[in-house]
Design a protein around this motif. Structure first.
Motif, mmCIF file in Angstrom:
data_model
loop_
_atom_site.group_PDB
_atom_site.id
_atom_site.type_symbol
_atom_site.label_atom_id
_atom_site.label_comp_id
_atom_site.label_asym_id
_atom_site.label_seq_id
_atom_site.Cartn_x
_atom_site.Cartn_y
_atom_site.Cartn_z
ATOM 1 N N UNK A 104 6.593 5.493 3.206
ATOM 2 C CA UNK A 104 6.418 4.342 2.437
ATOM 3 C C UNK A 104 7.691 3.529 1.960
ATOM 4 N N UNK A 105 8.779 3.887 1.942
ATOM 5 C CA UNK A 105 9.955 3.399 1.758
ATOM 6 C C UNK A 105 11.209 3.555 2.571
ATOM 7 N N UNK A 149 0.894 -1.112 0.034
ATOM 8 C CA UNK A 149 0.107 -0.006 0.030
ATOM 9 C C UNK A 149 0.785 1.268 -0.049
ATOM 10 N N UNK A 150 0.107 2.315 -0.011
ATOM 11 C CA UNK A 150 0.862 3.838 -0.142
ATOM 12 C C UNK A 150 0.419 4.664 0.665
ATOM 13 N N UNK A 151 1.235 5.673 1.060
ATOM 14 C CA UNK A 151 0.350 6.841 2.088
ATOM 15 C C UNK A 151 -0.960 7.177 1.412
ATOM 16 N N UNK A 152 -1.879 7.688 2.134
ATOM 17 C CA UNK A 152 -3.096 8.246 1.615
ATOM 18 C C UNK A 152 -3.382 9.639 2.050
ATOM 19 N N UNK A 153 -3.019 10.697 1.283
ATOM 20 C CA UNK A 153 -2.793 12.073 1.556
ATOM 21 C C UNK A 153 -4.220 12.596 1.485
ATOM 22 N N UNK A 154 -5.458 12.062 1.214
ATOM 23 C CA UNK A 154 -6.614 12.477 1.044
ATOM 24 C C UNK A 154 -6.837 13.939 0.371
ATOM 25 N N UNK A 155 -6.232 14.066 -0.516
ATOM 26 C CA UNK A 155 -6.299 15.307 -1.167
ATOM 27 C C UNK A 155 -6.004 16.393 -0.365
ATOM 28 N N UNK A 166 -3.475 3.692 1.229
ATOM 29 C CA UNK A 166 -4.447 3.451 -0.234
ATOM 30 C C UNK A 166 -3.693 2.288 -0.888
ATOM 31 N N UNK A 167 -4.393 1.702 -1.768
ATOM 32 C CA UNK A 167 -3.839 0.777 -2.607
ATOM 33 C C UNK A 167 -2.976 1.529 -3.737
ATOM 34 N N UNK A 168 -2.178 0.774 -4.133
ATOM 35 C CA UNK A 168 -1.065 1.572 -5.401
ATOM 36 C C UNK A 168 -2.077 1.758 -6.484
ATOM 37 N N UNK A 169 -2.180 2.818 -7.196
ATOM 38 C CA UNK A 169 -3.065 3.115 -8.287
ATOM 39 C C UNK A 169 -3.006 2.285 -9.432
ATOM 40 N N UNK A 170 -1.958 1.602 -9.542
ATOM 41 C CA UNK A 170 -1.627 0.502 -10.934
ATOM 42 C C UNK A 170 -2.761 -0.492 -10.741
ATOM 43 N N UNK A 171 -3.158 -0.923 -9.615
ATOM 44 C CA UNK A 171 -4.309 -1.999 -9.384
ATOM 45 C C UNK A 171 -5.424 -1.618 -10.267
ATOM 46 N N UNK A 172 -5.683 -0.554 -10.041
ATOM 47 C CA UNK A 172 -7.226 -0.174 -10.732
ATOM 48 C C UNK A 172 -7.273 0.021 -12.237
ATOM 49 N N UNK A 173 -5.665 -0.252 -12.745
ATOM 50 C CA UNK A 173 -5.606 -0.089 -14.322
ATOM 51 C C UNK A 173 -5.512 -1.411 -14.697
#
Ligand SMILES: Cc1cc2nc3c(=O)[nH]c(=O)nc-3n(C[C@H](O)[C@H](O)[C@H](O)COP(=O)(O)OP(=O)(O)OC[C@H]3O[C@@H](n4cnc5c(N)ncnc54)[C@H](O)[C@@H]3O)c2cc1C
Length: 431
Positions: free
Chosen positions: A135-136, A117-123, A270-277
């Motif tokens: 994260x790393x 997962x990655x950090x979620x900054x909630x915009x 949040x999950x890494x955005x690549x998963x949704x693609x």
């Protein structure tokens, strides 16, 4: 030979691929599968250690593991690359090379996705730009170097103002980081790397949107942690919603502005955005891959997911309750999937469901010990523990991960070796 590809060599993926390599891969007497690990980085560091890297209490150079070496020792192959696309029809994934902007494909018969997962900054405006995330290992190192530079810079002013550190999010990560940083600034002063008063001139503030710290953990654990944080002179602000982060300030809903020289964001994942693609794989609102109780994608029986990037139903609970994103869940899922994949290779149906066993929660407060709540199976509240026993249990979690990667004998030797070398090394990393 059956081709197994594991993408993501973290808490779950690396344990899984190591066991698969030992039993089914080139390390076994009768290899049954060609096993490949893909990770975007060349080295592994157990993610729950990141706050200890940020505070300098562990040295990333000593603790990290080289994937290429682990692959050689345990009979699998390693490819460095970032997951970019999936072609389910052709049974292959596309990877982005780390060296140049080049792409290549890798074929699989069974694919396991474990990219965390990655950090979620909630915009929140300015949050991604002006705050540090964990994260790393690279980000944790940057935070550590920044803290060191900030201490030196603050003391060079003729009348030093306090150095103000703000941590947004008082979940386990934020709380543990605040305690570790308090210890670090004391130790840096002991080594005469700054002359600031660690409590008066270095202020640490924890900000939490909920009505108490550690909102996901039992109340008495939060209460015990609060009093330890108070002893460490760490200020906590609850019911405080961050609306904006600037280079030198954090804005709260209601108009309050908190001056901040160093801001850390530890408020969600949040999950890494690549998963949704990824073509044809269903994800939930958080972007995690939807899997059935066998950890198989609900859309494709040849694709599995585990750890933080998977949304797995929690057996015995209502359907909307999922397995939480924790290292202990990733560890249990890796062990479960190892057995599942062995059955799959023998052509047996995957009938057993994954059952998550929650052993409780432990929160480490640096040199002030730890507090924890263990599930004892007898009482609803569980068993409350604190002090050095809790700290020892907390450290054991990492030792369990090392045992899964190296075996018990090498883990014990490694622990002993590090303990012996303590007398010739400073307590924290100083440069
Ligand atoms: C500071 C901190 C403290 C924590 N403390 C605790 C704790 O005390 N107890 C606990 O249970 N949990 C803790 N957690 C949570 C725990 O670390 C995670 O739940 C756990 O690491 C999840 O394991 P995983 O295998 O799913 O993913 P990870 O361990 O995150 O591994 C993901 C791997 O995938 C790789 N990757 C990511 N994207 C790609 C891509 N596109 N292509 C290729 N590779 C990719 C990454 O490099 C990484 O190696 C903590 C987390 C943090 C950040």
């Amino acid at each position: 030979m059956h081709r197994i590809v594991v993408v993501g060599g973290g808490a779950g993926g690396l344990e899984l691929v190591t066991r698969l390599g030992n039993v089914l891969g080139a390390q076994s007497r009768h290899p049954k599968a060609h096993i490949t690990l893909v990770d975007m980085n060349p080295t592994h560091l157990w993610k729950p250690l990141l706050h200890a890297v940020a505070s300098g209490s562990i040295n990333v150079g000593v603790e990290q593991l080289e994937y290429a070496a682990q692959a050689q020792w345990h009979g699998f192959h390693f490819e460095q690359g970032t997951l970019h696309a999936l072609d389910r029809a052709q049974h292959c994934i596309t990877l982005k090379s780390p060296i140049a902007e080049k792409y290549h494909t890798l074929s699989y018969d069974t694919l396991i996705i474990a990219i965390g997962s990655l950090t979620h900054f909630f915009n929140v405006s300015g949050a991604e730009t002006y705050s540090f995330a964990l994260d790393t290992a690279k980000q944790a190192e940057q935070l550590r170097c920044h803290l060191l530079a900030a201490c030196l810079q603050t003391q060079q002013n003729t009348s030093p103002p306090p150095l103000r550190i703000t941590i947004i999010g008082a979940g386990a990560t934020g709380v543990e980081l605040s305690a570790e940083l308090r210890h670090t600034v004391h130790t840096l002063r002991n080594y005469r790397l700054h002359v600031l008063d660690p409590k008066r001139e270095i202020q640490i503030t924890l900000i939490e949107a909920s009505s108490r710290i550690l909102p996901a953990l039992p109340e008495r654990l939060a209460a015990a942690t609060s009093s330890l944080l108070h002893k460490l002179s760490i200020t906590t602000k609850v019911n405080a919603v961050v609306t904006q982060v600037e280079e030198k300030a954090v804005h709260l809903k209601g108009g309050e502005i908190i001056p901040s020289d160093l801001t850390v964001w530890a408020a969600g994942i949040k999950a890494p955005p690549v998963l949704a693609t990824l073509e044809g794989l269903e994800v939930n609102k958080q972007g995690q891959i939807m899997v059935n109780p066998a950890l198989q994608s609900i859309n494709d029986p040849d694709i599995f997911a585990l750890g933080d990037c998977a949304s797995c139903p929690r057996l015995g609970y209502p359907p909307d309750v999922r397995v939480p994103p924790r290292a202990q869940a990733a560890h249990q899922q890796a062990s479960f999937l190892f057995k599942q994949l062995k059955s799959r290779l023998r052509g047996k149906p995957l009938t057993k469901p994954f059952r998550y066993r929650d052993f409780g929660a432990l929160v480490s407060l640096g040199h002030s010990g730890a507090v924890g709540n263990l599930r004892d199976g007898l009482t609803r509240q569980g068993l409350f523990i604190r002090g050095w026993f809790a700290k020892w249990l907390y450290l054991s979690l990492y030792r369990l991960h090392l045992a899964a990667l190296h075996g018990w004998r090498r883990m014990i030797l490694d622990t002993f070796g590090k303990w012996l070398s303590r007398s010739t090394r400073p307590r924290i990393k100083l440069h």
